[in-house]
Design a protein around this motif. Structure first.
Motif, PDB file in Angstrom:
ATOM      1  N   UNK A   1      -8.431  -6.094 -15.537  1.00 29.60           N
ATOM      2  CA  UNK A   1      -9.508  -6.866 -14.918  1.00 29.60           C
ATOM      3  C   UNK A   1      -8.966  -8.051 -14.131  1.00 29.60           C
ATOM      4  N   UNK A   2      -7.800  -8.522 -14.480  1.00 31.93           N
ATOM      5  CA  UNK A   2      -7.203  -9.645 -13.755  1.00 31.93           C
ATOM      6  C   UNK A   2      -6.738  -9.236 -12.368  1.00 31.93           C
ATOM      7  N   UNK A   3      -6.540  -7.950 -12.134  1.00 27.02           N
ATOM      8  CA  UNK A   3      -6.041  -7.461 -10.846  1.00 27.02           C
ATOM      9  C   UNK A   3      -7.155  -7.069  -9.886  1.00 27.02           C
ATOM     10  N   UNK A   4      -8.405  -7.238 -10.258  1.00 30.29           N
ATOM     11  CA  UNK A   4      -9.505  -6.718  -9.447  1.00 30.29           C
ATOM     12  C   UNK A   4      -9.666  -7.435  -8.114  1.00 30.29           C
ATOM     13  N   UNK A   5      -9.252  -8.669  -7.999  1.00 30.85           N
ATOM     14  CA  UNK A   5      -9.438  -9.395  -6.739  1.00 30.85           C
ATOM     15  C   UNK A   5      -8.147  -9.540  -5.935  1.00 30.85           C
ATOM     16  N   UNK A   6      -7.157  -8.725  -6.212  1.00 34.40           N
ATOM     17  CA  UNK A   6      -5.902  -8.770  -5.470  1.00 34.40           C
ATOM     18  C   UNK A   6      -6.095  -8.207  -4.070  1.00 34.40           C
ATOM     19  N   UNK A   7      -5.335  -8.714  -3.131  1.00 33.72           N
ATOM     20  CA  UNK A   7      -5.337  -8.151  -1.780  1.00 33.72           C
ATOM     21  C   UNK A   7      -4.517  -6.860  -1.783  1.00 33.72           C
ATOM     22  N   UNK A   8      -4.629  -6.115  -0.693  1.00 36.61           N
ATOM     23  CA  UNK A   8      -3.875  -4.864  -0.591  1.00 36.61           C
ATOM     24  C   UNK A   8      -2.364  -5.143  -0.636  1.00 36.61           C
ATOM     25  N   UNK A   9      -1.939  -6.224  -0.010  1.00 38.10           N
ATOM     26  CA  UNK A   9      -0.511  -6.571  -0.010  1.00 38.10           C
ATOM     27  C   UNK A   9      -0.024  -6.900  -1.424  1.00 38.10           C
ATOM     28  N   UNK A  10      -0.847  -7.609  -2.206  1.00 31.69           N
ATOM     29  CA  UNK A  10      -0.479  -7.929  -3.590  1.00 31.69           C
ATOM     30  C   UNK A  10      -0.338  -6.654  -4.424  1.00 31.69           C
ATOM     31  N   UNK A  11      -1.283  -5.734  -4.252  1.00 33.26           N
ATOM     32  CA  UNK A  11      -1.208  -4.467  -4.991  1.00 33.26           C
ATOM     33  C   UNK A  11       0.037  -3.680  -4.594  1.00 33.26           C
ATOM     34  N   UNK A  12       0.323  -3.624  -3.281  1.00 35.22           N
ATOM     35  CA  UNK A  12       1.513  -2.904  -2.825  1.00 35.22           C
ATOM     36  C   UNK A  12       2.785  -3.524  -3.388  1.00 35.22           C
ATOM     37  N   UNK A  13       2.821  -4.851  -3.467  1.00 33.52           N
ATOM     38  CA  UNK A  13       3.988  -5.534  -4.028  1.00 33.52           C
ATOM     39  C   UNK A  13       4.172  -5.175  -5.494  1.00 33.52           C
ATOM     40  N   UNK A  14       3.084  -5.191  -6.262  1.00 34.83           N
ATOM     41  CA  UNK A  14       3.163  -4.862  -7.685  1.00 34.83           C
ATOM     42  C   UNK A  14       3.552  -3.404  -7.902  1.00 34.83           C
ATOM     43  N   UNK A  15       2.979  -2.511  -7.112  1.00 36.30           N
ATOM     44  CA  UNK A  15       3.324  -1.083  -7.233  1.00 36.30           C
ATOM     45  C   UNK A  15       4.781  -0.859  -6.857  1.00 36.30           C
ATOM     46  N   UNK A  16       5.227  -1.497  -5.784  1.00 38.03           N
ATOM     47  CA  UNK A  16       6.628  -1.367  -5.374  1.00 38.03           C
ATOM     48  C   UNK A  16       7.586  -1.899  -6.423  1.00 38.03           C
ATOM     49  N   UNK A  17       7.232  -3.028  -7.032  1.00 39.37           N
ATOM     50  CA  UNK A  17       8.092  -3.593  -8.077  1.00 39.37           C
ATOM     51  C   UNK A  17       8.154  -2.670  -9.285  1.00 39.37           C
ATOM     52  N   UNK A  18       7.022  -2.107  -9.659  1.00 36.77           N
ATOM     53  CA  UNK A  18       7.010  -1.179 -10.800  1.00 36.77           C
ATOM     54  C   UNK A  18       7.819   0.069 -10.522  1.00 36.77           C
ATOM     55  N   UNK A  19       7.615   0.646  -9.347  1.00 34.05           N
ATOM     56  CA  UNK A  19       8.365   1.855  -8.985  1.00 34.05           C
ATOM     57  C   UNK A  19       9.858   1.546  -8.855  1.00 34.05           C
ATOM     58  N   UNK A  20      10.184   0.399  -8.284  1.00 31.48           N
ATOM     59  CA  UNK A  20      11.587   0.011  -8.151  1.00 31.48           C
ATOM     60  C   UNK A  20      12.255  -0.214  -9.500  1.00 31.48           C
ATOM     61  N   UNK A  21      11.514  -0.807 -10.440  1.00 30.20           N
ATOM     62  CA  UNK A  21      12.069  -1.025 -11.778  1.00 30.20           C
ATOM     63  C   UNK A  21      12.360   0.300 -12.461  1.00 30.20           C
ATOM     64  N   UNK A  22      11.445   1.250 -12.337  1.00 31.49           N
ATOM     65  CA  UNK A  22      11.663   2.566 -12.940  1.00 31.49           C
ATOM     66  C   UNK A  22      12.854   3.251 -12.282  1.00 31.49           C
ATOM     67  N   UNK A  23      12.880   3.222 -10.953  1.00 37.12           N
ATOM     68  CA  UNK A  23      13.998   3.844 -10.239  1.00 37.12           C
ATOM     69  C   UNK A  23      15.331   3.188 -10.560  1.00 37.12           C
ATOM     70  N   UNK A  24      15.356   1.868 -10.587  1.00 39.40           N
ATOM     71  CA  UNK A  24      16.592   1.164 -10.914  1.00 39.40           C
ATOM     72  C   UNK A  24      17.067   1.450 -12.319  1.00 39.40           C
ATOM     73  N   UNK A  25      16.136   1.559 -13.240  1.00 41.25           N
ATOM     74  CA  UNK A  25      16.500   1.873 -14.621  1.00 41.25           C
ATOM     75  C   UNK A  25      17.072   3.276 -14.737  1.00 41.25           C
ATOM     76  N   UNK A  26      16.454   4.219 -14.042  1.00 45.89           N
ATOM     77  CA  UNK A  26      16.935   5.603 -14.097  1.00 45.89           C
ATOM     78  C   UNK A  26      18.317   5.727 -13.457  1.00 45.89           C
ATOM     79  N   UNK A  27      18.482   5.112 -12.299  1.00 48.98           N
ATOM     80  CA  UNK A  27      19.752   5.234 -11.581  1.00 48.98           C
ATOM     81  C   UNK A  27      20.910   4.549 -12.283  1.00 48.98           C
TER      82      UNK A  27
END
Length: 71
Positions: A22-48
């Motif tokens: 619920x805290x993420x409901x008022x995020x802008x599209x750029x904020x959401x993209x940043x959070x998604x990119x950070x999450x995906x990057x963390x997973x990728x970095x951990x795997x690699x």
């Protein structure tokens, strides 16, 4: 762990998840993209890097920057 402890833990996790989302409901599209990119990057970095903390943090940083730049 007893059943009562498991139930309390599950309830606390569910409440935390609901509040977090619920805290993420008022995020802008750029904020959401940043959070998604950070999450995906963390997973990728951990795997690699086979679970290296530095690789996970580095992947999150790079992914967050890329997510922030994507329009």
């Amino acid at each position: 762990m007893t059943n009562t402890t498991k139930r309390i833990t599950a309830a606390m996790l569910a409440a935390t998840l609901v509040l977090s989302l619920s805290a993420c409901s008022n995020w802008s599209k750029r904020d959401r993209n940043t959070a998604i990119g950070a999450g995906a990057g963390a997973i990728g970095g951990s795997i690699l890097t086979n679970g290296s903390g530095l690789g996970t943090v580095g992947g999150a940083a790079v992914g967050g920057i890329i997510g922030h730049q994507v329009d």
